[in-house]
Structures are given as structure tokens and as C-alpha cells.
Design an enzyme around this catalytic site. Structure first.
Site, PDB file in Angstrom:
ATOM      1  N   GLN A 182     -11.276  60.767   2.656  1.00  0.00           N
ATOM      2  CA  GLN A 182     -10.471  60.760   4.213  1.00  0.00           C
ATOM      3  C   GLN A 182     -11.378  59.743   3.981  1.00  0.00           C
ATOM      4  O   GLN A 182     -12.505  59.103   3.850  1.00  0.00           O
ATOM      5  CB  GLN A 182     -11.116  62.480   4.421  1.00  0.00           C
ATOM      6  CG  GLN A 182     -11.757  61.578   5.983  1.00  0.00           C
ATOM      7  CD  GLN A 182     -11.453  61.572   6.377  1.00  0.00           C
ATOM      8  OE1 GLN A 182      -9.824  62.529   6.096  1.00  0.00           O
ATOM      9  NE2 GLN A 182     -10.905  60.819   8.037  1.00  0.00           N
ATOM     10  N   THR A 183     -10.345  59.304   5.377  1.00  0.00           N
ATOM     11  CA  THR A 183     -11.421  57.238   5.841  1.00  0.00           C
ATOM     12  C   THR A 183     -10.615  57.045   6.690  1.00  0.00           C
ATOM     13  O   THR A 183      -9.758  57.042   7.138  1.00  0.00           O
ATOM     14  CB  THR A 183     -11.510  55.951   4.714  1.00  0.00           C
ATOM     15  OG1 THR A 183     -12.051  54.770   4.515  1.00  0.00           O
ATOM     16  CG2 THR A 183     -10.154  55.498   4.231  1.00  0.00           C
ATOM     17  N   HIS A 188     -16.351  49.629   0.817  1.00  0.00           N
ATOM     18  CA  HIS A 188     -16.875  49.112   0.050  1.00  0.00           C
ATOM     19  C   HIS A 188     -17.615  49.536  -1.527  1.00  0.00           C
ATOM     20  O   HIS A 188     -16.948  50.749  -2.062  1.00  0.00           O
ATOM     21  CB  HIS A 188     -18.410  48.588   1.572  1.00  0.00           C
ATOM     22  CG  HIS A 188     -17.768  47.936   2.698  1.00  0.00           C
ATOM     23  ND1 HIS A 188     -17.325  47.386   2.515  1.00  0.00           N
ATOM     24  CD2 HIS A 188     -17.547  48.847   3.214  1.00  0.00           C
ATOM     25  CE1 HIS A 188     -16.819  45.886   3.758  1.00  0.00           C
ATOM     26  NE2 HIS A 188     -17.199  47.384   3.997  1.00  0.00           N
ATOM     27  N   HIS A 191     -18.520  53.559  -0.912  1.00  0.00           N
ATOM     28  CA  HIS A 191     -16.712  54.451  -1.346  1.00  0.00           C
ATOM     29  C   HIS A 191     -15.934  53.898  -1.967  1.00  0.00           C
ATOM     30  O   HIS A 191     -15.737  55.717  -2.942  1.00  0.00           O
ATOM     31  CB  HIS A 191     -15.614  53.787   0.151  1.00  0.00           C
ATOM     32  CG  HIS A 191     -16.197  53.596   1.120  1.00  0.00           C
ATOM     33  ND1 HIS A 191     -16.929  52.316   1.238  1.00  0.00           N
ATOM     34  CD2 HIS A 191     -17.372  54.553   2.021  1.00  0.00           C
ATOM     35  CE1 HIS A 191     -17.652  52.325   3.508  1.00  0.00           C
ATOM     36  NE2 HIS A 191     -17.757  53.562   2.759  1.00  0.00           N
ATOM     37  N   GLY A 276     -18.556  63.363   3.290  1.00  0.00           N
ATOM     38  CA  GLY A 276     -19.929  63.099   2.240  1.00  0.00           C
ATOM     39  C   GLY A 276     -20.875  63.006   3.615  1.00  0.00           C
ATOM     40  O   GLY A 276     -21.044  64.226   3.979  1.00  0.00           O
ATOM     41  N   ARG A 277     -21.582  62.258   4.028  1.00  0.00           N
ATOM     42  CA  ARG A 277     -23.035  62.048   4.831  1.00  0.00           C
ATOM     43  C   ARG A 277     -21.966  62.124   6.102  1.00  0.00           C
ATOM     44  O   ARG A 277     -21.569  61.224   6.298  1.00  0.00           O
ATOM     45  CB  ARG A 277     -23.765  61.723   4.050  1.00  0.00           C
ATOM     46  CG  ARG A 277     -24.790  60.870   5.044  1.00  0.00           C
ATOM     47  CD  ARG A 277     -25.492  60.158   5.549  1.00  0.00           C
ATOM     48  NE  ARG A 277     -26.792  60.174   6.059  1.00  0.00           N
ATOM     49  CZ  ARG A 277     -26.663  59.588   7.387  1.00  0.00           C
ATOM     50  NH1 ARG A 277     -25.304  58.941   7.989  1.00  0.00           N
ATOM     51  NH2 ARG A 277     -27.843  59.699   8.260  1.00  0.00           N
ATOM     52  N   ASP A 278     -22.957  63.101   7.054  1.00  0.00           N
ATOM     53  CA  ASP A 278     -22.837  63.032   8.137  1.00  0.00           C
ATOM     54  C   ASP A 278     -20.905  62.945   8.271  1.00  0.00           C
ATOM     55  O   ASP A 278     -19.756  62.032   9.472  1.00  0.00           O
ATOM     56  CB  ASP A 278     -22.844  61.654   9.033  1.00  0.00           C
ATOM     57  CG  ASP A 278     -23.273  62.181  10.349  1.00  0.00           C
ATOM     58  OD1 ASP A 278     -22.541  63.578  11.195  1.00  0.00           O
ATOM     59  OD2 ASP A 278     -23.480  61.281  11.305  1.00  0.00           O
ATOM     60  N   HIS A 279     -20.091  63.657   7.632  1.00  0.00           N
ATOM     61  CA  HIS A 279     -18.653  64.008   7.435  1.00  0.00           C
ATOM     62  C   HIS A 279     -17.744  63.787   9.046  1.00  0.00           C
ATOM     63  O   HIS A 279     -17.637  65.270   9.561  1.00  0.00           O
ATOM     64  CB  HIS A 279     -17.785  64.851   6.174  1.00  0.00           C
ATOM     65  CG  HIS A 279     -16.434  64.570   6.538  1.00  0.00           C
ATOM     66  ND1 HIS A 279     -16.095  64.191   4.870  1.00  0.00           N
ATOM     67  CD2 HIS A 279     -15.949  65.332   7.219  1.00  0.00           C
ATOM     68  CE1 HIS A 279     -14.755  64.389   5.376  1.00  0.00           C
ATOM     69  NE2 HIS A 279     -14.398  64.557   6.608  1.00  0.00           N
ATOM     70  N   ALA A 280     -17.031  63.233   9.482  1.00  0.00           N
ATOM     71  CA  ALA A 280     -16.355  63.237  10.710  1.00  0.00           C
ATOM     72  C   ALA A 280     -17.250  63.578  11.952  1.00  0.00           C
ATOM     73  O   ALA A 280     -16.745  63.932  13.164  1.00  0.00           O
ATOM     74  CB  ALA A 280     -15.535  64.174  10.916  1.00  0.00           C
TER      75      ALA A 280
END
Lengths: 374, 374
Positions: A182-183, A188, A191, A276-280
Site C-alpha cells: 500500500q502506498t 525510496h 520502501h 509497515g510502521r504506523d500503517h494508515a
């Protein structure tokens, strides 16, 4: 979604119906419903589903569902609509008719309940909460028929893939294990590292981009796609990446939204979701790994898709490569991190961004974009 | 495994039994049986199990098992043993009594069948085949009682962990997802990379070392442990790695042995097994990824453990970091690889091994070992 040939006639008919304007979020949700991304939902939620979803993350007939998908309306307009009546759904921004809702339920929204359960806060500084608080006070529920997908298929030609299309793509490529990445940002090296971890355990990665309304300051989709292409073409094995976009609007709902991302990725045919970290997440509303932990709290069988939980990712000079907080024992001083604000400043001042942070080919695309703003 | 207090008396009794000498491989298998690593096997295989295992990778009563675990014997000795008789099992190298077998079956071995099915070759240049061909012509089968684990617990104190012990360790650490990383070599950066991929999707990694007889030229276990410690202490997050060893002897059986590695890792409590390039292979007998593919051919439910299939691993200068053939699109010329032979030559001549190939802390341990040989 009505077949294209039947749309003109239905549009004519819809012009004579009562008209309900949709917020950008509601428009996105209509398109997600129409493309089958929100299966098993067939329309905007009734009160029992809404409440089950807020309180127990389950629809009234059982299936797991983590975030309400609802359509709100002002009191007067709601009062004028009869149960069983069809209404036309309008794009609130340009007045286009997007679909028809057969209203089978009207109910007042307990916004406090929704926000406190779903967003874990009722502060309107939270953009997801603000959207709920700005809604009309009544939800209209029922099955929807979509007559349009707005500008998306045209604007994002080659990127806008419906779930049936991504599933067909995966089958064509012989991919049975596919990780969704998800992005809403360019990619970078951190990612890239996440995506490459996913490639190790899957047949391929779907880089799945948010095409709905973004936060001010976000990179526009076409630039993002170009920057991601630059990365993929130079640093990934051909045939391991598919780029695609979908018309959701971020709610910034953190852990609950991570679950929504998981559940609709099943419909797109994915077996894994990179979390990932702190997703959404946004601001400090959620702990950095709340979106990891929430997957552990689900009843077994709630989801078929598996979260691929990855932590903070960075270049570490002592590791002499990319690493995460799970693999690198070294200190903050050895890790290269650049904040979004600092990065924008570097582009504005034409400073050299270190190649350990982002690939030169990606930086070139972004620098050209920032230059074009002036 | 008989409790320690009961062993002296049983040993005395065993001295009066007929004596069957065991090869180093059979000794290792006895110890693996004794520690519960080969559960559900309770002893050396009878003919039906042996045949089922060779032909269908299944024991006669159903469970999956990929490689025969057998005890062979010369014809004369076999002829003198009655069905139901107990025999003493001797370490063929030093004559120590290691256990007692209650013989419930004797059968001639079809070595051609075993080798062609299990090793996919009958060439005696293959060390696994050679061992089979050197065996006596008759297999003795039955339940075993072990009276010793040989020198292993003493020689590898702190490293020799039985399955019940690794399971307890994992529970203590709260690890529910554990990847086994099979090795009989020190770990360079490519192995570090594999282990770190595993850490991303598991709670921790068991670096699980072969302690049985090795090939000439292999690094001795104590040096290997020291070199791996140097790596783990400097480059892994504390608490993510356990080193352990187990007394197997490699068969170099490639894909079939990869399956054996998987099935007994279940007994050690692992959820995943890292399966690299040419896992447990030797020479050109197996395709580099045969050991990956064989997992896909199993009946569903054969294994609970999941293979974590990783390909060729290397440092790539264009990627500017560690990569695998699944993640790196660049050419051979960008990839740093050093053969085992070349590496030994570099140590012999005190050449500098590039830090992109192996960590300086690891190289120091290995250089000291090679220096000590002269």
C-alpha cells in the site's frame, strides 16, 4: 456496476430521482463497491451492519468487516425520501450522477460511537474523525448501482485495475502468492527494502496506490507512478512488480484501516499485505505498531490474507545496507533517516539527497517535479 | 532414551547381547531417534516403512516421511539373530555400547531402489549413495532404547539441544514463529541476509548446526560456533537468534534431505525452514532449486512447517547491498561471489576478504583458525 451500454438510459432515468450529494470519501467508497473491492458488501451499510462493524468488526450476518462504509445525508433530504425509493447519487464536487441507491433504511448516526470505536478518538483534528463529524446526521442504506467510475479509468489508464483485473493479471503471471504494498508516496530505498522482503516470500508484489483525494503536499499520482517506475525499472527483477491504483480515500484510521486494507486486498487477489510502521496512521493517534498488533486480536478465520509485518526501515552504515528494527542492533547515529519536511527542503534547495536514502533515478523524477512547481 | 540412573544396569545387561556395529550415519540416526527428533519413528524402519518411504515418502501407516532411517548388518550376523531378540548397538568407531534394539524384522535391502528413489542416482561418487552401498545387505528393524548420546552432550555443551529443550526455549522467549536455518558452515553475509529475511517474518531464528561427521575440509564445529557468535553479537538484534546443534550426519540427499530437514524441524518446534540454493545437495546431482520445487509436489497436510525458499544470495554493487536472484536485476559482473576454494586460498595467503562478502569479526575468527592449522 451497470454494463456500459445500459448506462445512458439509466442516467436519463436517474435525472428525475431525488439527488443525494456524496463527499469525496463517499464517492471513493461507491467506486470501491462498484468494482467489487468491498465484496461481500453490495451497498452502503444499514444500521445493524454499521453498529456490528463499529463495535465487533463484523457484519450483522457474520463476516468480518473493520470500518463502516456508509452514506450520509442531511435531515430534511432524508425526511423526504421514502423507504424503497430510488435516489440518484451525485458527485458532491461537480454534480455528476454516479449511481442509484435503492434506499431500504434510514438511521441517525451515533458519530461519537463510530469515531471512538473506529478511530479511537473523537478529536476533529484527526482528518478521518473530521470527515465523520462533517457528515449529515442520517445514514441512507441500501444496494447501489453505479453508472460511472468518474474520471478514474481515464485519468489512470493502465493503472486503474479492478479486482477481477488484478486477479486475472496474477493468474496470467502464475502468481499464487502476491503481497500488496500500500502506498500513497513515491518509493525510496526503505520502501524498496519492504517490497523486496515481500518478494522473497511471494511470487510478486502489487504496488497498490491510493488514487483518491490525498493530503495537501502529497506528490500527485502521475509523478509518483513515474518515480516508482524509475525504481522498478532499475532495481527490481523484471516481472516481479505490478503497479496498480485504486480509488479509495485515506481515512487515516490506523489499525482499523490496516484491516480494511487487508480485507479488500483479498478481493484484489492478494495473499499478503505489507503492514509497515504506523500503517494508515496520522500524527500520534496510534502507536507505531498498533496496526501490527490488531491482526493478532482477530478471531481465527476473520481474514485469509496474511499481514507481512515489517517495522522501521532505514539504511544503517554499520550494517552496510538496508535494515529494519528487527534486524539491526545498531544505534540511531548509524541510521540514515530523512523526514518528509527535510526531504522537501532538500529538493527546494537542490541539495544532494544521499543515494543510501533514495535511488538517483527516483530523485531525478522528484527533483523535476519540485522544480516544475516554481 | 533411558533415564540416566537406569543406564549403568542396562549397559551391564547389554554387554551379554549380540553386538551390531553402527556406521557414523547410523549412530547419528540413533541419537536423533533417542532425542525425539525423528518422531513419530520409534526405531529403525521395517521393510514396509522403508519401501513406503523410498517410493511414496510415507510410512506404512500413513504419515509423511521422506528418507529411510535404517540399520544395516552383515548377512552372517543377521542370520544369527532371532526375531524378538535384543541386540546391543555399538559405535562402530570405538566399540561403545549406545543402545539396545529389539529386532522385530530382518529384510534384505534393495540398494538400487533406495538410491535411485532417494538420491536420484546410484553412482557411488555420491557420498550418500556410497554410504548405502557400503552398508551390510540386511536391515534390522525395531524399537530402540538408547543408553548414550556419545560425546555430543559433553563436546557441545550449551549447543546440543534436544527437541523438548528447543521447544521450551521458544516458549520461554514467546516465539511462536521460528525459522530453522540449517548450516554446516560459518555464516558470511549471504547467510546473514537469509537469516535476516527469516527474522522479518518470524519471531526468531534457530541457527541449527550439523554436529555429525562432516566432509574433509569443513570448519570444525567449535570454530564455526565462535564465528557465528561473532556475527550474531555484532549484527543481529539481541534475542532474535538461538544457536543450537544436532547430531545428524549429512546424506547430501538434496531435495529429499531438505524434506527430512523440514520434518524433524517440526519436532524441534520450528514453523519455518530456510531452504536455500541446492539445499543439502552436492556436486551437480540436483538442480539448484530442486529442493524448493519438491515442497510443491507434496500432498497438502504432509508438513506443518513451511519452507522459506530463498535463492542465490550475494552482495551487488549496483543494488548497493545484499540481494538475491529474486530481488536483484543486475548482472554477474555486479555481484560479489567467492568460492569456498578461493576463500581458503585467501586465508592461506592472508589476503583481505572484502567486508561485503564477510564481516570483519567473522573473518578474524576464521583467519585465526586457518593460521592455527600450520
Amino acid at each position: 456496476m451497470l454494463p456500459e451500454t445500459e448506462r445512458p438510459e439509466e442516467l436519463k432515468r436517474a435525472e428525475h430521482l431525488k439527488k443525494v450529494p456524496l463527499s469525496t470519501r463517499e464517492v471513493s467508497d461507491l467506486f470501491m463497491l462498484a468494482m467489487g473491492a468491498y465484496t461481500p458488501l453490495e451497498g452502503f451499510m444499514g444500521e445493524e451492519d454499521w453498529r456490528g462493524c463499529c463495535v465487533d468488526m463484523a457484519l450483522s450476518n457474520g463476516p468480518f468487516w473493520p470500518i463502516p462504509i456508509t452514506l450520509s445525508c442531511e435531515t430534511d433530504l432524508a425526511g423526504s425520501i421514502q423507504i424503497g425509493e430510488e435516489v440518484a447519487l451525485l458527485d458532491g464536487e461537480n454534480g455528476d450522477i454516479l449511481g442509484v441507491l435503492t434506499v431500504n433504511e434510514k438511521y441517525p448516526i451515533d458519530k461519537e460511537l463510530e469515531c471512538s470505536r473506529v478511530y479511537r478518538t473523537t478529536e476533529t483534528a484527526h482528518p478521518g474523525v473530521q470527515k465523520v463529524m462533517e457528515q449529515g446526521p442520517i445514514n441512507l442504506a441500501g444496494r447501489v448501482m453505479a453508472l460511472s467510475e468518474g474520471h478514474f479509468p481515464e485519468t489512470y489508464k493502465g493503472l486503474y485495475h479492478r479486482p477481477a483485473e488484478t486477479r486475472a493479471l496474477f493468474q496470467e503471471k502464475g502468481w499464487s502468492r502476491v503481497a500488496a504494498f500500500q502506498t500513497r508516496n513515491p518509493m525510496h530505498r526503505s520502501h524498496e527494502h519492504l517490497a523486496k522482503i515481500a518478494i522473497e516470500i511471494c511470487d510478486g508484489v502489487l504496488i497498490h496506490q491510493v488514487l483518491g483525494a490525498l493530503k495537501p503536499g502529497d506528490i500527485p499520482a502521475e509523478v509518483r507512478v513515474k518515480a516508482i517506475d524509475a525504481l522498478v525499472n532499475h532495481y527490481f527483477v523484471p516481472g516481479t512488480i505490478i503497479q496498480a491504483g485504486y480509488p479509495i480515500e485515506m481515512r487515516y484510521g490506523g489499525p482499523r484501516e490496516a484491516l480494511l486494507h487487508a480485507v479488500f486486498r483479498q478481493n484484489f487477489g492478494c495473499s499478503h499485505l505489507v503492514v509497515g510502521r504506523d500503517h494508515a496512521g496520522i500524527g500520534d493517534y496510534y502507536g507505531p505498531f498498533d496496526a501490527h498488533h490488531i491482526f493478532d486480536t482477530l478471531e481465527p478465520g476473520s481474514l485469509r490474507i496474511q499481514p507481512l509485518k515489517v517495522g522501521v526501515t532505514f539504511y544503517c552504515s554499520k550494517c552496510d545496507g538496508m535494515a529494519t528494527d528487527k534486524t539491526c542492533p545498531h544505534g540511531e547515529g548509524d541510521r540514515l533517516t530523512i523526514s518528509g519536511t527535510r526531504l522537501r527542503e532538500m529538493f527546494a534547495q537542490h541539495e544532494t539527497v544521499p543515494p543510501e536514502f533514495s535511488r538517483p533515478e527516483v530523485l531525478e523524477v522528484l527533483q523535476a517535479y519540485y522544480d516544475s512547481l516554481h
